[in-house]
Motif scaffolding. Structure first.
Motif, PDB file in Angstrom:
ATOM      1  N   ALA A 182       0.836  -1.204   0.000  1.00  0.00           N
ATOM      2  CA  ALA A 182       0.000   0.000   0.000  1.00  0.00           C
ATOM      3  C   ALA A 182       0.871   1.254   0.000  1.00  0.00           C
ATOM      4  O   ALA A 182       0.565   2.244  -0.682  1.00  0.00           O
ATOM      5  N   PHE A 183       1.970   1.213   0.747  1.00  0.00           N
ATOM      6  CA  PHE A 183       2.888   2.352   0.791  1.00  0.00           C
ATOM      7  C   PHE A 183       3.493   2.618  -0.586  1.00  0.00           C
ATOM      8  O   PHE A 183       3.629   3.773  -1.019  1.00  0.00           O
ATOM      9  N   MET A 184       3.865   1.544  -1.305  1.00  0.00           N
ATOM     10  CA  MET A 184       4.386   1.679  -2.654  1.00  0.00           C
ATOM     11  C   MET A 184       3.333   2.298  -3.573  1.00  0.00           C
ATOM     12  O   MET A 184       3.640   3.147  -4.426  1.00  0.00           O
ATOM     13  N   LEU A 185       2.070   1.886  -3.379  1.00  0.00           N
ATOM     14  CA  LEU A 185       0.986   2.419  -4.200  1.00  0.00           C
ATOM     15  C   LEU A 185       0.771   3.901  -3.920  1.00  0.00           C
ATOM     16  O   LEU A 185       0.530   4.700  -4.837  1.00  0.00           O
ATOM     17  N   ARG A 190       1.113   9.513  -5.525  1.00  0.00           N
ATOM     18  CA  ARG A 190       1.623  10.843  -5.191  1.00  0.00           C
ATOM     19  C   ARG A 190       2.364  11.446  -6.381  1.00  0.00           C
ATOM     20  O   ARG A 190       2.278  12.646  -6.649  1.00  0.00           O
ATOM     21  N   ASP A 191       3.090  10.616  -7.104  1.00  0.00           N
ATOM     22  CA  ASP A 191       3.797  11.106  -8.294  1.00  0.00           C
ATOM     23  C   ASP A 191       2.819  11.595  -9.362  1.00  0.00           C
ATOM     24  O   ASP A 191       3.132  12.499 -10.140  1.00  0.00           O
ATOM     25  N   ILE A 192       1.639  10.973  -9.405  1.00  0.00           N
ATOM     26  CA  ILE A 192       0.654  11.315 -10.432  1.00  0.00           C
ATOM     27  C   ILE A 192      -0.195  12.509 -10.018  1.00  0.00           C
ATOM     28  O   ILE A 192      -0.393  13.452 -10.790  1.00  0.00           O
ATOM     29  N   HIS A 235      -4.613   4.463 -13.138  1.00  0.00           N
ATOM     30  CA  HIS A 235      -3.464   4.122 -13.987  1.00  0.00           C
ATOM     31  C   HIS A 235      -2.356   3.457 -13.161  1.00  0.00           C
ATOM     32  O   HIS A 235      -1.734   2.480 -13.591  1.00  0.00           O
ATOM     33  N   ALA A 236      -2.123   3.965 -11.947  1.00  0.00           N
ATOM     34  CA  ALA A 236      -1.110   3.373 -11.073  1.00  0.00           C
ATOM     35  C   ALA A 236      -1.582   2.055 -10.480  1.00  0.00           C
ATOM     36  O   ALA A 236      -0.810   1.098 -10.345  1.00  0.00           O
ATOM     37  N   VAL A 237      -2.873   1.981 -10.143  1.00  0.00           N
ATOM     38  CA  VAL A 237      -3.413   0.768  -9.531  1.00  0.00           C
ATOM     39  C   VAL A 237      -3.350  -0.402 -10.509  1.00  0.00           C
ATOM     40  O   VAL A 237      -2.959  -1.516 -10.154  1.00  0.00           O
ATOM     41  N   THR A 238      -3.723  -0.157 -11.773  1.00  0.00           N
ATOM     42  CA  THR A 238      -3.736  -1.248 -12.752  1.00  0.00           C
ATOM     43  C   THR A 238      -2.337  -1.745 -13.070  1.00  0.00           C
ATOM     44  O   THR A 238      -2.169  -2.879 -13.512  1.00  0.00           O
ATOM     45  N   GLY A 239      -1.338  -0.904 -12.844  1.00  0.00           N
ATOM     46  CA  GLY A 239       0.035  -1.339 -13.113  1.00  0.00           C
ATOM     47  C   GLY A 239       0.756  -1.876 -11.900  1.00  0.00           C
ATOM     48  O   GLY A 239       1.896  -2.315 -11.999  1.00  0.00           O
TER      49      GLY A 239
END
Length: 694
Positions: A182-185, A190-192, A235-239
Motif C-alpha cells: 500500500a505504501f508503494m501504491l 503521489r507522483d501522479i 493508472h497506477a493501480v492497474t500497473g
C-alpha cells in the motif's frame, strides 16, 4: 540493520533481480523482431512500475527516478501502441533499455556490496527524456482509461468529507506485506496526483505493520478531491503488482450516509500481478464469475503458481547439512562394533529399510538444490549481442540442453567462467569480419554453441565456436616470451593449449574492453576446479575451438571408493576411477629418472605410491601385495598404488578448515574429508592435483 529490514531487503533484491532477468529476455527477443508486442509493452510497464515503487519504499532514489521515467516512456507507448515509435528511433529505444537494465544491475550490485548508489544519473535520465520528447512530438498520448465501464457507483463512508471520490483496493490473498505494498501504491499515486490532493486509510501504513491485517479485512482506501485525480490514480493501480480487485465510489460531499460494501469489478477488469497466489473471494470483494475460457486460464495459472515456492539458499544448505549428519549417524549405527558377531535378523531388516529411506531423503534434499542452467545460458545472449555491436561481427548463439539441472551453488560458480569463455570465442575465435569468413569458405555469420548434458554423476558443458581456432605457433611464442615454455623443447598441441590457462597469459597485444588484461583462462580453470570440476581445451585450426567443463552435479554428497594405506583410509571419487589391477613387479618399467610406469591399452601411465606421496607409516611396499588403480581427471591420467580396496560408499563431503589453506592443501591432492560409519575420518582425494606431470 534489523532482521525485519534484512528480510525486506532480501525480498527487494530477489524480486528486482528476477524482474531484470525477465526484462532482459523480453528486450533481446523484441530487438530481433524490431518491435514490442502489446503484451511485452504491458509487461515492461509493470516491471518498471514495480521497480519504481519498491525502490521508493527502500529509498533508493536513483533507481526509482530512472524506473519512473522508463515507466512514463512505456505509458506513452502503451496508450498509443508501438506505432508511435518511428522506425528510426527503435534502435535507440532498444539500446536505451539495455543501458537502463545495466544501470539497474550496477545499482543492485552496489546495494549487495554495501556501496553507495550512483548520485549522478543525469546522462541516462537525459537520454530517456529526449526519447520521450521525440516520441511525444509524433502524437500526444491520451489520458489512461479508468477501466471502470459497467461498475456500479455506490456511496462509501469516509472520514475525509472534502475528498468524495474514493478507491477501495484489495491485494492478492496471501501476498504478504500488504502495508508495504500500500505504501508503494501511495508513492506511485503521489507522483501522479501530487501531495495534498488525496488521502488514504489506514494512514499509518509505513510505521505500523499491524495495518496489514486491517487492509486484508477491509481493503486499502484512497480518497481524492477530484474525479480526474482518481481516474489518473487508476493508472497506477492497474500497473501495480499483487492488486486483486479495485472499485471506485462516489459520495456527495453533503452526504454522510453509510453505504453497503462495494462489489468488485467484473472479471475482465480484475488486475493480476505477475505471480499472485490462489485467489479467494471475501465478504468485502466478490469478483463476478469469469467466462469459461478465462476461468480455465485462471485455474491453470493458479495451479502453476501454487506448485512453486522460493526458499532461501541458506535453509537448503542447512537441510543438506542435517541430511548429511543423518547419513553419517545411520552408517555409524549399522556399522557399530558392538553388533559384530551378532545375528539380529529384525535389526538387519530395519537397517535395510533405514538405508532405503536415507537414500531417498538424500535424493530429495539434493533435488531441492538443483536448478536448470538455462538462467546462466540465457545471459550469454546479451554478451553476444553487445560484443557483435562493438566488434562489428555477425554471430549467433545456439543453446543446447539448457534444461540440464545442476546444484545452485555450482551454477552460481560457473556463470563467470562461461561468460569469459564466450567472450574469448567472440574476441579471439570468430574472424574479424564477415568477409574473412567468406574467404575461408564459411557462413558470414559465425556461431557459438553453448551446450550442457548429464553423464552420470557430472554435467558436461561445452562452449564451441566455428571460428579460426588456436594459432599454436603464436601461443607457443608468447609462452616462450613469458618464460613458461622453453625454446628448445618440442611441445604437443595439448601442452600448448594448456599454456592458455597459465596465470596472466593473453595473446592480445593491446588491452581492450574484453581482453588483454592478463585475467584469462587461468581464472576460468581456478573457478571450475573450486567446485570440483576440470577444464579441457581442444582446437582445430581454421575450424574452431571447444572448451569443455566437466563439473560434478553436487558437491555435498558423492559416490566414493574407500581405500587403505597402512592405518590410513582415503576416499577416491568413483567418477575418476577407470579400472583396478593386481600386478607384479615385472609388470612395471622404469623411466630414465627412476619413475615407475605401467603399460595399459598401448599407453604408459606413471605410478604414484600413496605411501611415498604422503610419507605414511606402514602400508605395502611390494607391488604384488597391493592394488593399482587407474585414475583419470580431464586430460590427466595415472595409476595410484594402495594397499586395499575397502568398498564403494556414498559419503558426505566435509570441507577442511579454512586455516589449512595456508599449507596449500588443495595443491597437495586433498579435496576434503568425510566421516565413516565407524567414526573414523577419511581424506577425500583431489585426483587432478594429487599428481603433477614433470
Amino acid at each position: 540493520m534489523s532482521t525485519g529490514n534484512d528480510s525486506i531487503l532480501d525480498a527487494y533484491l530477489y524480486e528486482t533481480n528476477t524482474l531484470l532477468e525477465q526484462l532482459d529476455s523480453i528486450v533481446l527477443a523484441s530487438e530481433e523482431k524490431d518491435t514490442f508486442s502489446e503484451e511485452d509493452i504491458n509487461t515492461i510497464f509493470r516491471i518498471m512500475h514495480t521497480i519504481k515503487g519498491s525502490s521508493a519504499m527502500m529509498e533508493y532514489r536513483s533507481i526509482m527516478t530512472i524506473a519512473h521515467r522508463a515507466e512514463d516512456l512505456f505509458s506513452i507507448i502503451r496508450d498509443k501502441s508501438m506505432d508511435i515509435v518511428p522506425e528510426a528511433n527503435r534502435p535507440e529505444l532498444f539500446e536505451l533499455l539495455f543501458q537502463t537494465i545495466d544501470f539497474f544491475r550496477q545499482e543492485i550490485d552496489h546495494i549487495e556490496n554495501g556501496q553507495p548508489l550512483t548520485e549522478n544519473i543525469d546522462s541516462l535520465l537525459q537520454k530517456v527524456n529526449t526519447l520521450i520528447q521525440q516520441i511525444q512530438n509524433t502524437g500526444a498520448p491520451q489520458p489512461p482509461s479508468p477501466g471502470q465501464a459497467g461498475a456500479v457507483a455506490q456511496d462509501q463512508p469516509t472520514e475525509y468529507p472534502d475528498f468524495p471520490y474514493a478507491l477501495q483496493i484489495f491485494f492478492d490473498e496471501g501476498c504478504g506485506m500488504e502495508n508495504a505494498r500500500a505504501f508503494m501504491l501511495v508513492n506511485a499515486v503521489r507522483d501522479i496526483c501530487g501531495e495534498g490532493n488525496f488521502h488514504f486509510s489506514p494512514a499509518d501504513i509505513s510505521t505500523d505493520p499491524s495495518t496489514a491485517g486491517q487492509i486484508i479485512d477491509s481493503g486499502f482506501m484512497m480518497y481524492f478531491r477530484d474525479a480526474e485525480d482518481r481516474e489518473n490514480a487508476v493508472h497506477a493501480v492497474t500497473g501495480a503488482g499483487s492488486v486483486r480487485t479495485y472499485q471506485a465510489f462516489d459520495r456527495p460531499q453533503s452526504s454522510s450516509i453509510p453505504a453497503p460494501a462495494p462489489q468488485a469489478l467484473p472479471a475482465e477488469q480484475k488486475v493480476s500481478a505477475p505471480e499472485p497466489p490462489e485467489q479467494k473471494t471475501t465478504a468485502n470483494a466478490k469478483p463476478a464469475a469469469p467466462s469459461p475460457s478465462s476461468q480455465s486460464s485462471s485455474d491453470a495459472g493458479a495451479h502453476h503458481r501454487e506448485s512453486l515456492i522460493s526458499v532461501n539458499l541458506s535453509k537448503l544448505d542447512q537441510l543438506a547439512a542435517v541430511v548429511g549428519e543423518i547419513v553419517i549417524t545411520e552408517s555409524m549405527v549399522t556399522s557399530s562394533p558392538d553388533l559384530k558377531g551378532l545375528k539380529l535378523d529384525a535389526f538387519t531388516k530395519s537397517a535395510r529399510q533405514l538405508r532405503k529411506l536415507t537414500d531417498e531423503l538424500q535424493d530429495v534434499s539434493m533435488s531441492l538444490r538443483m536448478v536448470p542452467v538455462s538462467g546462466t545460458f540465457q545471459k550469454m545472449h546479451r554478451i553476444v549481442r553487445d560484443m557483435c555491436k562493438k566488434l562489428g561481427k555477425q554471430v549467433k548463439l545456439t543453446l543446447v540442453g539448457e534444461d540440464t539441472e545442476v546444484d545452485k551453488t555450482i551454477v552460481d560458480s560457473i556463470s563467470d567462467p562461461i561468460m569469459h569463455i564466450v567472450r574469448n570465442s567472440m574476441d579471439h575465435g570468430i574472424e574479424e569480419t564477415p568477409q574473412d569468413r567468406i574467404d575461408a569458405g564459411k557462413d558470414p555469420v559465425g556461431e557459438i554453441i553453448l551446450s550442457a548434458r548429464h553423464t552420470g554423476s557430472e554435467v558436461i558443458i561445452e562452449i564451441r565456436d566455428d571460428g579460426q581456432g588456436v594459432n599454436y605457433d603464436a601461443v607457443l611464442n608468447k609462452a616462450i616470451r613469458n618464460g613458461i615454455a622453453l625454446p628448445d623443447v618440442e611441445y604437443s598441441h595439448r601442452d600448448i593449449l594448456n599454456f592458455l590457462m597459465a596465470p596472466g597469459f593473453s595473446t592480445n597485444t593491446e588491452v581492450t574492453e574484453y581482453s588483454g588484461r592478463g585475467v584469462g583462462m587461468d581464472v576460468v580453470k581456478r573457478n571450475v576446479e573450486d567446485v570440483g570440476g576440470t577444464v579441457v581445451i581442444t582446437s582445430d585450426p581454421g575450424r574452431g575451438m571447444t572448451t569443455t567443463l566437466k563439473i560434478p552435479l553436487t558437491m555435498a554428497i558423492m559416490d566414493g571408493m574407500e581405500v587403505s594405506v597402512g592405518s590410513s583410509i582415503f576416499t577416491i571419487p568413483i567418477q575418476n576411477i577407470r579400472q583396478s589391477f593386481k600386478v607384479n613387479d615385472s609388470d612395471l618399467i622404469h623411466d630414465a629418472s627412476g619413475g615407475e610406469l605401467f603399460k595399459c591399452m598401448g599407453s604408459f601411465y606413471p605410478v604414484i605410491r600413496m605411501r611415498d606421496r604422503y610419507q605414511l607409516e606402514g602400508g605395502c611396499s611390494q607391488i604384488s601385495d597391493g592394488i593399482l588403480i587407474w585414475l583419470e581427471s580431464g586430460e590427466l591420467s595415472y595409476c595410484l598404488f594402495v594397499d586395499e580396496l575397502l568398498g564403494e560408499q556414498q559419503v558426505v563431503v566435509k570441507p577442511l578448515p579454512s586455516y589449512l589453506s595456508r599449507f596449500n592443501i588443495k595443491q597437495s591432492g586433498i579435496a576434503g574429508c568425510t566421516i565413516l560409519g565407524d567414526g573414523n575420518i577419511s581424506i577425500i582425494l583431489d585426483i587432478s592435483n594429487l599428481y603433477t606431470p614433470a
